[in-house]
Scaffold this motif. Sequence first.
Motif, PDB file in Angstrom:
ATOM      1  N   TRP A 319       0.799  -1.214   0.000  1.00 44.35           N
ATOM      2  CA  TRP A 319       0.000   0.000   0.000  1.00 44.35           C
ATOM      3  C   TRP A 319       0.840   1.276   0.000  1.00 44.35           C
ATOM      4  CZ3 TRP A 319      -4.380  -1.600  -1.568  1.00 44.35           C
ATOM      5  CH2 TRP A 319      -4.923  -2.808  -1.124  1.00 44.35           C
ATOM      6  N   PHE A 320       2.042   1.229   0.522  1.00 47.03           N
ATOM      7  CA  PHE A 320       2.896   2.420   0.599  1.00 47.03           C
ATOM      8  C   PHE A 320       3.235   2.934  -0.799  1.00 47.03           C
ATOM      9  CE2 PHE A 320       7.000   4.603   1.624  1.00 47.03           C
ATOM     10  CZ  PHE A 320       6.505   5.483   2.569  1.00 47.03           C
ATOM     11  N   ASP A 321       3.352   2.033  -1.756  1.00 43.14           N
ATOM     12  CA  ASP A 321       3.675   2.406  -3.132  1.00 43.14           C
ATOM     13  C   ASP A 321       2.447   2.387  -4.045  1.00 43.14           C
ATOM     14  OD1 ASP A 321       6.369   2.804  -2.584  1.00 43.14           O
ATOM     15  OD2 ASP A 321       6.913   0.727  -3.009  1.00 43.14           O
ATOM     16  N   ILE A 327      -2.195   8.052   1.316  1.00 42.30           N
ATOM     17  CA  ILE A 327      -2.052   9.484   1.060  1.00 42.30           C
ATOM     18  C   ILE A 327      -0.717   9.851   0.418  1.00 42.30           C
ATOM     19  CG2 ILE A 327      -1.141   9.985   3.362  1.00 42.30           C
ATOM     20  CD1 ILE A 327      -2.768  12.602   3.286  1.00 42.30           C
ATOM     21  N   ARG A 328       0.291   9.047   0.614  1.00 43.56           N
ATOM     22  CA  ARG A 328       1.627   9.385   0.127  1.00 43.56           C
ATOM     23  C   ARG A 328       1.639   9.753  -1.360  1.00 43.56           C
ATOM     24  NH1 ARG A 328       5.497   5.628  -1.934  1.00 43.56           N
ATOM     25  NH2 ARG A 328       7.548   6.589  -2.137  1.00 43.56           N
ATOM     26  N   LYS A 329       0.834   9.078  -2.169  1.00 48.57           N
ATOM     27  CA  LYS A 329       0.879   9.305  -3.620  1.00 48.57           C
ATOM     28  C   LYS A 329      -0.389   9.972  -4.154  1.00 48.57           C
ATOM     29  CE  LYS A 329       3.563   6.579  -6.010  1.00 48.57           C
ATOM     30  NZ  LYS A 329       4.148   5.452  -6.762  1.00 48.57           N
ATOM     31  N   TRP A 330      -1.125  10.618  -3.277  1.00 52.51           N
ATOM     32  CA  TRP A 330      -2.319  11.340  -3.713  1.00 52.51           C
ATOM     33  C   TRP A 330      -1.933  12.762  -4.129  1.00 52.51           C
ATOM     34  CZ3 TRP A 330      -5.852   9.927   1.023  1.00 52.51           C
ATOM     35  CH2 TRP A 330      -6.230   8.584   0.924  1.00 52.51           C
ATOM     36  N   HIS A 331      -1.109  12.892  -5.126  1.00 54.45           N
ATOM     37  CA  HIS A 331      -0.628  14.212  -5.522  1.00 54.45           C
ATOM     38  C   HIS A 331      -1.772  15.083  -6.040  1.00 54.45           C
ATOM     39  CE1 HIS A 331       3.181  12.326  -4.960  1.00 54.45           C
ATOM     40  NE2 HIS A 331       3.043  11.525  -5.999  1.00 54.45           N
ATOM     41  N   HIS A 332      -2.714  14.477  -6.725  1.00 52.56           N
ATOM     42  CA  HIS A 332      -3.852  15.244  -7.242  1.00 52.56           C
ATOM     43  C   HIS A 332      -4.676  15.846  -6.115  1.00 52.56           C
ATOM     44  CE1 HIS A 332      -5.662  11.498  -6.112  1.00 52.56           C
ATOM     45  NE2 HIS A 332      -6.845  11.808  -6.592  1.00 52.56           N
ATOM     46  N   PHE A 333      -4.803  15.080  -5.017  1.00 50.76           N
ATOM     47  CA  PHE A 333      -5.554  15.588  -3.867  1.00 50.76           C
ATOM     48  C   PHE A 333      -4.774  16.675  -3.130  1.00 50.76           C
ATOM     49  CE2 PHE A 333      -5.722  15.183   0.807  1.00 50.76           C
ATOM     50  CZ  PHE A 333      -6.925  15.835   1.010  1.00 50.76           C
ATOM     51  N   SER A 361       1.670   6.395  10.779  1.00 54.72           N
ATOM     52  CA  SER A 361       1.023   5.638   9.704  1.00 54.72           C
ATOM     53  C   SER A 361       2.038   5.216   8.650  1.00 54.72           C
ATOM     54  CB  SER A 361      -0.079   6.477   9.067  1.00 54.72           C
ATOM     55  OG  SER A 361      -1.037   6.868  10.030  1.00 54.72           O
ATOM     56  N   ASP A 362       2.934   6.135   8.287  1.00 56.66           N
ATOM     57  CA  ASP A 362       3.993   5.804   7.329  1.00 56.66           C
ATOM     58  C   ASP A 362       4.794   4.592   7.798  1.00 56.66           C
ATOM     59  OD1 ASP A 362       3.330   7.904   5.671  1.00 56.66           O
ATOM     60  OD2 ASP A 362       4.916   9.225   6.383  1.00 56.66           O
ATOM     61  N   ALA A 363       5.141   4.594   9.079  1.00 61.65           N
ATOM     62  CA  ALA A 363       5.984   3.526   9.629  1.00 61.65           C
ATOM     63  C   ALA A 363       5.295   2.165   9.568  1.00 61.65           C
ATOM     64  CB  ALA A 363       6.368   3.858  11.069  1.00 61.65           C
ATOM     65  N   LEU A 364       3.974   2.166   9.599  1.00 60.94           N
ATOM     66  CA  LEU A 364       3.222   0.913   9.477  1.00 60.94           C
ATOM     67  C   LEU A 364       3.018   0.525   8.016  1.00 60.94           C
ATOM     68  CD1 LEU A 364       0.522   1.571  12.214  1.00 60.94           C
ATOM     69  CD2 LEU A 364       2.067  -0.394  12.191  1.00 60.94           C
ATOM     70  N   ILE A 365       2.521   1.445   7.216  1.00 60.50           N
ATOM     71  CA  ILE A 365       2.134   1.121   5.846  1.00 60.50           C
ATOM     72  C   ILE A 365       3.345   0.778   4.981  1.00 60.50           C
ATOM     73  CG2 ILE A 365       1.020   2.007   3.759  1.00 60.50           C
ATOM     74  CD1 ILE A 365      -0.902   1.240   5.964  1.00 60.50           C
ATOM     75  N   GLU A 366       4.492   1.372   5.254  1.00 56.06           N
ATOM     76  CA  GLU A 366       5.664   1.059   4.426  1.00 56.06           C
ATOM     77  C   GLU A 366       6.094  -0.391   4.581  1.00 56.06           C
ATOM     78  OE1 GLU A 366       9.414   2.461   7.301  1.00 56.06           O
ATOM     79  OE2 GLU A 366       8.750   3.752   5.648  1.00 56.06           O
ATOM     80  N   ARG A 367       5.675  -1.060   5.665  1.00 55.76           N
ATOM     81  CA  ARG A 367       6.070  -2.453   5.919  1.00 55.76           C
ATOM     82  C   ARG A 367       4.938  -3.442   5.651  1.00 55.76           C
ATOM     83  NH1 ARG A 367       6.962  -3.891  10.858  1.00 55.76           N
ATOM     84  NH2 ARG A 367       5.833  -2.235  11.948  1.00 55.76           N
ATOM     85  N   THR A 368       3.818  -2.949   5.146  1.00 51.13           N
ATOM     86  CA  THR A 368       2.595  -3.755   5.061  1.00 51.13           C
ATOM     87  C   THR A 368       2.340  -4.282   3.653  1.00 51.13           C
ATOM     88  OG1 THR A 368       1.550  -2.543   6.882  1.00 51.13           O
ATOM     89  CG2 THR A 368       0.083  -3.694   5.356  1.00 51.13           C
ATOM     90  N   ILE A 369       2.029  -5.578   3.579  1.00 45.75           N
ATOM     91  CA  ILE A 369       1.614  -6.237   2.332  1.00 45.75           C
ATOM     92  C   ILE A 369       0.281  -6.923   2.593  1.00 45.75           C
ATOM     93  CG2 ILE A 369       2.114  -8.078   0.675  1.00 45.75           C
ATOM     94  CD1 ILE A 369       5.075  -7.586   1.169  1.00 45.75           C
ATOM     95  N   SER A 370      -0.634  -6.803   1.659  1.00 39.77           N
ATOM     96  CA  SER A 370      -1.911  -7.517   1.749  1.00 39.77           C
ATOM     97  C   SER A 370      -2.039  -8.491   0.587  1.00 39.77           C
ATOM     98  CB  SER A 370      -3.081  -6.531   1.725  1.00 39.77           C
ATOM     99  OG  SER A 370      -3.112  -5.743   2.879  1.00 39.77           O
ATOM    100  N   LEU A 371      -2.435  -9.692   0.909  1.00 39.88           N
ATOM    101  CA  LEU A 371      -2.669 -10.735  -0.089  1.00 39.88           C
ATOM    102  C   LEU A 371      -4.169 -10.946  -0.244  1.00 39.88           C
ATOM    103  CD1 LEU A 371      -0.038 -13.379   1.070  1.00 39.88           C
ATOM    104  CD2 LEU A 371       0.191 -11.768  -0.819  1.00 39.88           C
TER     105      LEU A 371
END
Length: 396
Positions: A319-321, A327-333, A361-371
Motif C-alpha cells: 500500500w505504501f507504493d 495518502i503518500r501518492k495522492w498528488h492530485h488531492f 502511519s507511514d511507519a506501518l504502511i511502508e512495511r505492510t503487504i496484503s494478499l
Amino acid sequence: MPGFEIFGDEERKEVNEVLETGVLFRYGFDAARKGRWKAREMEALLADKLEVGYAHLCANGTMALSLALAACGIGAGDEVIVPPFTFVATIESVIMAGAIPVFAEIDDTLCLSPEGVAAALTPATKAVLPVHMCGAMARIDELKTLCDQKGLVLIEDACQSLGASHQGKFVGGFGKAGCFSFDSVKTVTCGEGGAVVTNENAVYLTADAYSDHGHDHIGSDRGAEDHVTVGTNYRICELNAAVGLAQLRKLDRILEIQRRNKAVLKTAMEKIPGITFRTLPDPSGDSATFLTFLLPNLEKTRQAVKALGAAGVDGCFHWFDNNWHYIRKWHHFKDLKSPARLAVQALPNFPDFKKVAVPKSDALIERTISLQIKLGWTDADLDKRIQALTTVLKGI
C-alpha cells in the motif's frame, strides 16, 4: 473475494426477471413491473443480514459516503477526521460535501487510532469517519465511545468489509450511518452499487429523499410526490440491484470460503521468521478478504513484493507504493487538482494538504503487504501459493 468469481444462474434469473418487465428504474411503473422490486428486496435483505433498522441502496460506494455525510448533517466548513489509509473516495466524499478532511494516525489495526483521533480534534470537528480496511474492523467500540463523549457524529466506511463484525455486531451498525460498496471487485457485487445503513429513521428518510432529488416517495404517483429537501441523483438501477440481490444471498458462503482459505495461508505463514500480522480487534469477526502481514522494514517489503510477483503470487499489494489507497501518492488531492474551484477552497480554515504528516502511519504502511483471498482456489492452488510464499519470504 470478489463476488464475480461465483456468478451463476442465480444472478441471471434475477436480471431476467427485470428484463421481462422492461422496468429498469427503481421507482414507479407499478403495474408494469409485476410486483418485482429488486432494489427494495435487496435493501430489506441487507438490513436483515446486518441487523440494522434501515438500508438504502445507491449507485456506488462513493455516493453512499456522500449520501451518509449529507443525511447526517455534515457540510460546509465542518471538519471530518479521516485516516490516511483508505481508498481515495473516502476523502473525495468529504471534499465534495464542502467539508474539510483532517487526517489522523492509524494504529496496528491499519484503521483510525482512537488516540490519533483524540489528538486531531479541534473546535470545528463535527464527525469521525473510520474506514474498516481490507476486510477487518477498526477499534470501533473505542471510537464510538470517544464520539459519544465528544458529541461527534460517527459515520463508518465499511465499503471493504461487508460481513465483518466486532463482538457480534456488524461493522456499519455502530455509527449514525454506515456505508458499503458493491462495485466490481467487492465481496458482493452489483457491478456498480452502494448502500447506506442506519438505525435512525430520520437519517434513513433524509438519505432516501436526498438520493432522488428530494422525493418523499409517499404514495404510488411519482409525479405527485412532495419534495422535502434539495437533493441529487444517486439512484441505483434495478438491473444492478438484481445482480446484488443474488450475490447477497451468497454472502454467508462467500465469507465461509474466504475465512477457510485465509486460515490455511496464515497458519503456514506464521512459521516464517520475521513476519508479523495486522492486529484484529476481533479475529472471529474478520471477513477475510485479505491476509495482511508486515515485514521488518521498507527495503525488505519492496524486495518481497517484487519477488512474490516474479514467483507468480498475484493479488499482492504494497500500500505504501500504491497510487490510490494511501495518502503518500495522492498528488492530485494534495494539489486539489479540479476542473473548477472547489467549495472548500473558499473556506477560511482551508488547510494546505501538502503539509499533512502522518509518521506513525507511514511507519506501518511502508512495511505492510496484503494478499487478496480468492474464492476459486483449489487445495492444489493453496499448496502452490504456500510454497511460493514460504520460499520467497524465508529467502528475504
